[in-house]
Design a protein around this motif. Structure first.
Motif, PDB file in Angstrom:
ATOM      1  N   ARG A  84       0.853  -1.303   0.153  1.00  0.00           N
ATOM      2  CA  ARG A  84      -0.173  -0.020   0.230  1.00  0.00           C
ATOM      3  C   ARG A  84       0.778   1.206  -0.134  1.00  0.00           C
ATOM      4  O   ARG A  84       1.714   1.304   0.895  1.00  0.00           O
ATOM      5  N   ALA A  85       0.728   1.972  -1.199  1.00  0.00           N
ATOM      6  CA  ALA A  85       1.385   3.467  -1.098  1.00  0.00           C
ATOM      7  C   ALA A  85       2.635   3.484  -0.427  1.00  0.00           C
ATOM      8  O   ALA A  85       2.372   3.979   0.866  1.00  0.00           O
ATOM      9  N   PRO A  86       3.785   3.243  -0.810  1.00  0.00           N
ATOM     10  CA  PRO A  86       3.994   2.669  -2.114  1.00  0.00           C
ATOM     11  C   PRO A  86       4.065   1.385  -2.236  1.00  0.00           C
ATOM     12  O   PRO A  86       4.123   0.477  -1.231  1.00  0.00           O
ATOM     13  N   VAL A  87       3.745   0.851  -3.556  1.00  0.00           N
ATOM     14  CA  VAL A  87       3.778  -0.718  -3.620  1.00  0.00           C
ATOM     15  C   VAL A  87       5.101  -1.027  -4.213  1.00  0.00           C
ATOM     16  O   VAL A  87       5.748  -0.362  -5.026  1.00  0.00           O
ATOM     17  N   GLY A  88       5.612  -2.211  -3.406  1.00  0.00           N
ATOM     18  CA  GLY A  88       6.878  -2.717  -4.216  1.00  0.00           C
ATOM     19  C   GLY A  88       7.930  -2.885  -3.275  1.00  0.00           C
ATOM     20  O   GLY A  88       8.715  -3.840  -3.341  1.00  0.00           O
ATOM     21  N   PRO A  89       8.431  -1.797  -2.541  1.00  0.00           N
ATOM     22  CA  PRO A  89       9.545  -1.979  -1.881  1.00  0.00           C
ATOM     23  C   PRO A  89       9.791  -3.320  -0.804  1.00  0.00           C
ATOM     24  O   PRO A  89       8.632  -3.688  -0.353  1.00  0.00           O
ATOM     25  N   THR A  90      10.855  -3.733  -0.574  1.00  0.00           N
ATOM     26  CA  THR A  90      10.801  -5.117   0.106  1.00  0.00           C
ATOM     27  C   THR A  90      11.973  -4.981   1.259  1.00  0.00           C
ATOM     28  O   THR A  90      12.899  -3.964   1.109  1.00  0.00           O
ATOM     29  N   ILE A 117      13.974 -15.084  -5.202  1.00  0.00           N
ATOM     30  CA  ILE A 117      12.693 -14.368  -5.062  1.00  0.00           C
ATOM     31  C   ILE A 117      12.741 -13.158  -4.715  1.00  0.00           C
ATOM     32  O   ILE A 117      12.098 -12.320  -5.317  1.00  0.00           O
ATOM     33  N   LEU A 118      13.743 -12.579  -3.782  1.00  0.00           N
ATOM     34  CA  LEU A 118      13.711 -10.935  -3.568  1.00  0.00           C
ATOM     35  C   LEU A 118      14.243 -10.452  -4.643  1.00  0.00           C
ATOM     36  O   LEU A 118      13.871  -9.166  -4.985  1.00  0.00           O
ATOM     37  N   ALA A 119      15.137 -10.992  -5.301  1.00  0.00           N
ATOM     38  CA  ALA A 119      15.709 -10.281  -6.538  1.00  0.00           C
ATOM     39  C   ALA A 119      14.519 -10.152  -7.674  1.00  0.00           C
ATOM     40  O   ALA A 119      14.612  -9.328  -8.471  1.00  0.00           O
ATOM     41  N   ALA A 120      13.826 -11.196  -7.802  1.00  0.00           N
ATOM     42  CA  ALA A 120      13.070 -11.258  -8.898  1.00  0.00           C
ATOM     43  C   ALA A 120      11.794 -10.002  -8.564  1.00  0.00           C
ATOM     44  O   ALA A 120      11.412  -9.438  -9.512  1.00  0.00           O
ATOM     45  N   LEU A 121      11.489 -10.048  -7.204  1.00  0.00           N
ATOM     46  CA  LEU A 121      10.574  -8.930  -6.951  1.00  0.00           C
ATOM     47  C   LEU A 121      11.153  -7.579  -7.029  1.00  0.00           C
ATOM     48  O   LEU A 121      10.306  -6.707  -7.518  1.00  0.00           O
ATOM     49  N   ARG A 122      12.320  -7.365  -6.880  1.00  0.00           N
ATOM     50  CA  ARG A 122      12.714  -6.187  -7.255  1.00  0.00           C
ATOM     51  C   ARG A 122      12.987  -5.820  -8.564  1.00  0.00           C
ATOM     52  O   ARG A 122      12.695  -4.615  -9.003  1.00  0.00           O
ATOM     53  N   ASN A 147      -0.425 -14.073  -8.363  1.00  0.00           N
ATOM     54  CA  ASN A 147      -0.344 -14.053  -9.931  1.00  0.00           C
ATOM     55  C   ASN A 147       0.677 -13.474 -10.732  1.00  0.00           C
ATOM     56  O   ASN A 147       0.627 -13.651 -11.742  1.00  0.00           O
ATOM     57  N   LEU A 148       1.570 -12.854  -9.706  1.00  0.00           N
ATOM     58  CA  LEU A 148       2.913 -12.478 -10.563  1.00  0.00           C
ATOM     59  C   LEU A 148       3.495 -13.541 -11.002  1.00  0.00           C
ATOM     60  O   LEU A 148       3.996 -14.357 -10.516  1.00  0.00           O
ATOM     61  N   ILE A 149       4.030 -13.325 -12.430  1.00  0.00           N
ATOM     62  CA  ILE A 149       4.630 -14.417 -13.036  1.00  0.00           C
ATOM     63  C   ILE A 149       6.006 -14.155 -13.222  1.00  0.00           C
ATOM     64  O   ILE A 149       6.678 -13.043 -13.541  1.00  0.00           O
ATOM     65  N   ILE A 150       7.037 -15.079 -12.749  1.00  0.00           N
ATOM     66  CA  ILE A 150       8.513 -14.713 -12.744  1.00  0.00           C
ATOM     67  C   ILE A 150       9.178 -15.647 -13.361  1.00  0.00           C
ATOM     68  O   ILE A 150       8.784 -16.742 -13.392  1.00  0.00           O
ATOM     69  N   PRO A 151      10.416 -15.588 -13.887  1.00  0.00           N
ATOM     70  CA  PRO A 151      11.133 -16.574 -14.505  1.00  0.00           C
ATOM     71  C   PRO A 151      12.047 -17.540 -13.509  1.00  0.00           C
ATOM     72  O   PRO A 151      12.617 -16.742 -12.553  1.00  0.00           O
ATOM     73  N   LEU A 152      11.642 -18.654 -13.622  1.00  0.00           N
ATOM     74  CA  LEU A 152      12.466 -19.415 -12.436  1.00  0.00           C
ATOM     75  C   LEU A 152      13.088 -20.486 -12.786  1.00  0.00           C
ATOM     76  O   LEU A 152      12.784 -21.553 -13.638  1.00  0.00           O
TER      77      LEU A 152
END
Length: 202
Positions: A84-90, A117-122, A147-152
């Motif tokens: 929630r505002a901001p979206v994305g930081p980990t 997974i952390l690197a993929a999210l970033r 539903n986020l699709i990542i290369p694995l």
């Protein structure tokens, strides 16, 4: 991009052995929930309570609030993501903690390496931001993350990649420390110079 629409893979071919996977296939997603306000504490009692990005530091969050009746719990090693505002930081949970509705915890399963997974999210943070852009304020939910699709790649390859990445990050950290030491020396130079002048050494 519509809300709840999965981020789709592009046309690039993946290396042999890699596949496209939904994050929810390889990780458990725990959506945060805010406990009753009368269970909050401003001193260490109960579990640390993290509510959003404001609690984040470069890698691990710093507790400012605690909760004596936690509802949603993250475990040490879980990835914490701002939803929630901001979206994305980990960040990474370095202790058992309570998470509010501004965060979700991502717990990799046997097929996923935490640091990969952390690197993929970033890498896909921009896509996550787009998912949250349709609401009154930027926000995503558990389904969006699932539903986020990542290369694995296979787990062994994930670990190999993250070992290289972690070594490179450590090298950057060492270089930063050395640069900060040099900057400190530069900042002290005028005082050192004057001190030498006062003693007739110039």
């Amino acid at each position: 991009m519509k809300k709840n629409q999965a981020v789709s893979q592009d046309d690039r071919e993946l290396p042999t052995g890699w596949r496209w996977a939904r994050l929810g296939e390889v990780c458990e997603i725990i959506a945060g929930q805010s406990p009753p306000g009368d269970t909050y504490r401003k001193y260490p009692e109960g579990l640390p309570f993290f509510q959003g990005k404001a609690d984040f530091r470069p890698r691990y969050p710093i507790p400012r609030t605690w909760c004596v009746s936690p509802t949603k719990i993250a475990l040490p090693g879980d990835i914490l993501i701002s939803v929630r505002a901001p979206v994305g930081p980990t960040n990474i949970a370095d202790r058992k903690c309570c998470i509010g509705r501004g965060l979700a915890a991502i717990r990799p399963g046997d097929q996923a390496d935490r640091d990969f997974i952390l690197a993929a999210l970033r890498l896909f943070e921009t896509e996550l931001v787009k998912l949250g852009s349709g609401s009154t304020f930027s926000a995503i939910n558990r389904k969006d993350l699932e539903n986020l699709i990542i290369p694995l790649p296979p787990i062994a390859e994930q670990k190999r990649i993250t070992a290289i990445l972690n070594e490179q990050m450590a090298a950057v950290g060492r270089a930063r420390t050395a640069a900060e030491a040099q900057l400190d020396a530069v900042n002290k130079l005028p005082a050192v110079f004057l001190r030498r002048a006062f003693h007739g050494q110039i």
